[in-house]
Design an enzyme around this catalytic site. Sequence first.
Site, PDB file in Angstrom:
ATOM      1  N   GLY A 110       0.827  -1.220   0.000  1.00 40.31           N
ATOM      2  CA  GLY A 110       0.000   0.000   0.000  1.00 40.31           C
ATOM      3  C   GLY A 110       0.852   1.257   0.000  1.00 40.31           C
ATOM      4  O   GLY A 110       0.690   2.148  -0.836  1.00 40.31           O
ATOM      5  N   LYS A 111       1.809   1.296   0.951  1.00 43.87           N
ATOM      6  CA  LYS A 111       2.642   2.515   1.035  1.00 43.87           C
ATOM      7  C   LYS A 111       3.622   2.549  -0.127  1.00 43.87           C
ATOM      8  O   LYS A 111       3.901   3.611  -0.684  1.00 43.87           O
ATOM      9  CB  LYS A 111       3.397   2.581   2.368  1.00 43.87           C
ATOM     10  CG  LYS A 111       2.584   3.134   3.528  1.00 43.87           C
ATOM     11  CD  LYS A 111       1.799   2.103   4.182  1.00 43.87           C
ATOM     12  CE  LYS A 111       0.815   2.485   5.216  1.00 43.87           C
ATOM     13  NZ  LYS A 111       0.063   1.287   5.662  1.00 43.87           N
ATOM     14  N   GLU A 129      10.639  -6.578   2.196  1.00 41.03           N
ATOM     15  CA  GLU A 129       9.705  -7.341   3.027  1.00 41.03           C
ATOM     16  C   GLU A 129      10.434  -8.573   3.554  1.00 41.03           C
ATOM     17  O   GLU A 129      11.052  -9.310   2.794  1.00 41.03           O
ATOM     18  CB  GLU A 129       8.468  -7.731   2.205  1.00 41.03           C
ATOM     19  CG  GLU A 129       7.546  -8.717   2.867  1.00 41.03           C
ATOM     20  CD  GLU A 129       7.041  -8.327   4.260  1.00 41.03           C
ATOM     21  OE1 GLU A 129       6.672  -7.154   4.472  1.00 41.03           O
ATOM     22  OE2 GLU A 129       7.038  -9.196   5.141  1.00 41.03           O
ATOM     23  N   ARG A 134       5.012 -12.979   1.440  1.00 42.25           N
ATOM     24  CA  ARG A 134       4.434 -11.630   1.371  1.00 42.25           C
ATOM     25  C   ARG A 134       5.226 -10.761   0.389  1.00 42.25           C
ATOM     26  O   ARG A 134       4.671  -9.888  -0.276  1.00 42.25           O
ATOM     27  CB  ARG A 134       4.404 -10.990   2.763  1.00 42.25           C
ATOM     28  CG  ARG A 134       3.358 -11.618   3.684  1.00 42.25           C
ATOM     29  CD  ARG A 134       3.414 -11.047   5.095  1.00 42.25           C
ATOM     30  NE  ARG A 134       3.124  -9.631   5.188  1.00 42.25           N
ATOM     31  CZ  ARG A 134       1.917  -9.097   5.252  1.00 42.25           C
ATOM     32  NH1 ARG A 134       0.856  -9.882   5.251  1.00 42.25           N
ATOM     33  NH2 ARG A 134       1.753  -7.794   5.337  1.00 42.25           N
ATOM     34  N   ASP A 174       6.682   1.181   8.332  1.00 45.47           N
ATOM     35  CA  ASP A 174       5.282   0.905   8.661  1.00 45.47           C
ATOM     36  C   ASP A 174       5.318  -0.398   9.460  1.00 45.47           C
ATOM     37  O   ASP A 174       5.162  -1.493   8.907  1.00 45.47           O
ATOM     38  CB  ASP A 174       4.491   0.759   7.355  1.00 45.47           C
ATOM     39  CG  ASP A 174       3.005   0.642   7.598  1.00 45.47           C
ATOM     40  OD1 ASP A 174       2.518   1.197   8.598  1.00 45.47           O
ATOM     41  OD2 ASP A 174       2.320  -0.006   6.783  1.00 45.47           O
ATOM     42  N   CYS A 227      -0.447   0.622  12.959  1.00 38.06           N
ATOM     43  CA  CYS A 227      -1.915   0.643  12.923  1.00 38.06           C
ATOM     44  C   CYS A 227      -2.430   0.158  14.273  1.00 38.06           C
ATOM     45  O   CYS A 227      -3.276  -0.708  14.346  1.00 38.06           O
ATOM     46  CB  CYS A 227      -2.455  -0.173  11.756  1.00 38.06           C
ATOM     47  SG  CYS A 227      -1.909  -1.875  11.733  1.00 38.06           S
TER      48      CYS A 227
HETATM   49  N1  SAM Z   1       3.478  -1.203   4.584  1.00 40.62           N
HETATM   50  C1  SAM Z   1       2.579  -2.290   4.259  1.00 40.62           C
HETATM   51  C2  SAM Z   1       1.470  -1.745   3.360  1.00 40.62           C
HETATM   52  O1  SAM Z   1       1.203  -0.557   3.391  1.00 40.62           O
HETATM   53  O2  SAM Z   1       0.912  -2.513   2.563  1.00 40.62           O
HETATM   54  C3  SAM Z   1       2.049  -2.966   5.492  1.00 40.62           C
HETATM   55  C4  SAM Z   1       3.142  -3.458   6.389  1.00 40.62           C
HETATM   56  S1  SAM Z   1       2.620  -4.425   7.746  1.00 40.62           S
HETATM   57  C5  SAM Z   1       1.959  -3.245   8.804  1.00 40.62           C
HETATM   58  C6  SAM Z   1       4.124  -4.823   8.514  1.00 40.62           C
HETATM   59  C7  SAM Z   1       5.043  -5.736   7.737  1.00 40.62           C
HETATM   60  O3  SAM Z   1       6.212  -5.953   8.534  1.00 40.62           O
HETATM   61  C8  SAM Z   1       4.474  -7.105   7.430  1.00 40.62           C
HETATM   62  O4  SAM Z   1       4.477  -7.332   6.046  1.00 40.62           O
HETATM   63  C9  SAM Z   1       5.402  -8.079   8.143  1.00 40.62           C
HETATM   64  O5  SAM Z   1       5.660  -9.263   7.402  1.00 40.62           O
HETATM   65  C10 SAM Z   1       6.665  -7.272   8.318  1.00 40.62           C
HETATM   66  N2  SAM Z   1       7.486  -7.711   9.481  1.00 40.62           N
HETATM   67  C11 SAM Z   1       7.183  -8.611  10.428  1.00 40.62           C
HETATM   68  N3  SAM Z   1       8.204  -8.765  11.281  1.00 40.62           N
HETATM   69  C12 SAM Z   1       9.180  -7.954  10.862  1.00 40.62           C
HETATM   70  C13 SAM Z   1      10.494  -7.681  11.321  1.00 40.62           C
HETATM   71  N4  SAM Z   1      10.998  -8.256  12.407  1.00 40.62           N
HETATM   72  N5  SAM Z   1      11.230  -6.799  10.619  1.00 40.62           N
HETATM   73  C14 SAM Z   1      10.730  -6.200   9.526  1.00 40.62           C
HETATM   74  N6  SAM Z   1       9.500  -6.416   9.045  1.00 40.62           N
HETATM   75  C15 SAM Z   1       8.729  -7.281   9.712  1.00 40.62           C
END
Ligand code: SAM
Length: 470
Positions: A110-111, A129, A134, A174, A227
Amino acid sequence: MTLPQAFIDKYQHLLGADADAFFAALQQPAVAGFRVNPRKVTAQLHQNFATNYQPVPWNPSGYYGKISGRDIAQLSGAIYSQEPSAQGVAALADPQPGMRVLDLCAAPGGKTTQLAGLLNGTGLLVANEIDRQRAKVLSENVERFGYDNVVVVNHDPDSLAASLPQFFDLIVIDAPCSGEGMFRKDPEAISYWSPDYVLQCQERQRNILKAALKMLRADGQIVYSTCTFAPEEDEENIDWLLQNYPALAVVTPPATWPGVDAGRPEWGHDNPALVGARRFWPQHVQGEGHFMVKLQADGLVVKSTEPKKLATNSRQTKKDKRTVAPNNTRLNQTQQKLFDQFVEQTYRVTPDWTRGNLQLQKDQLFVLPAELNELTNLKYVRRGLWLGEFRKNRFVPNHALIMASTPEQLKTVIDLNMSQYQQYVHGDVIRLTTTLTKGWYGVSYQKQIYSWGYLVEQTLKNFYPKGLRF
Ligand code: SAM
């Protein structure tokens, strides 16, 4: 929706008189929204959206409403579905032309896609990512949006920081979070929630922030968002950042966004700078829960990491130039001829990428963004624009290339009617009455390009990717 008692007690205490309105809003349905892609939206679509949909106040390219995932506007990459509050993050980041931008936690995109639209093909956008599956979804969304200056990589923040120290002008984080702001959209998130989980998220977010700061150039900017409503993951983390990294200061957003609240200093050790953060509460805005803040660095934030010598256009030495594209990544004469013929036959205006840094990986041809001439140590999911592949004596263009091509660039686009379009997205071959010669054509519906087609004697062979057919 049944909320955990510990959650109810917490927010009753934190919100006082506003708590009833907050809990009532959480019982309402989630609010849907979408954004237009400035590169692809047609005048007709613009007109339709402006007439029939309410604009999102904090994002000039955003609207309220739901559009089916199978709508041609989605398939062609002219729009992206994204709930309205989330659209504030890239708007707050406000990337400037030519910047090197990192979206560190980027899937599903999204971002990333919004940042790409704002950069409008300039500079470099690295979308990272951590989760491989994902990252693939992210890559597909990047492909649909059609910008050639975006790469997708699959790293944990620490390993990315080791490869790209002091590299970015702007980093968007994010962060993965306890997801309280998405309880309406994704009620399953309630089952993961506990006071301990909020604290685990806080620790993980601080580790991500530490890694991110190593990648920031002198005088760079970061945008941190979650969020969730949890002060532990929001104000407390920003207060922690400001205490530990004195080169950072909160930037107060210039825009007044109706209904959007300021951050709460009293939830972050009374740090007055926190009024510059922004909170989206569902009882005050039409949107889900979000927290976001922008920080500006004065000089380098993390000084200890030695920047790696990177072979980029702006800093290339003569020696670098010789080593940038080893022979095995260059096109041989036959391949160059096939590729030139394809471009000549298909494009009216020679696209900029033909003059870019073409790289061959086995038979696959890519063009790397100019800012990223050679970074072989990254785990790429998408290394710039995927142009196509050489098969025997032919060049076969990739789906990514048509998604990055505009009607103005192409010599001819075949616009299908509704029943032909339905057959095409299903994977069928189409019979046409046409005098067009044999070759590659962009295929569109309602003037929105969504595929390649190969025409042979009035038969349009189907090149809509198998994985996308329905
Ligand atoms: N920015 C995205 C969007 O707008 O579509 C949404 C991101 S979501 C809130 C957070 C993301 O952080 C997920 O895709 C997740 O897999 C990833 N994540 C999980 N653990 C993480 C870590 N330790 N370090 C970095 N990213 C991580």
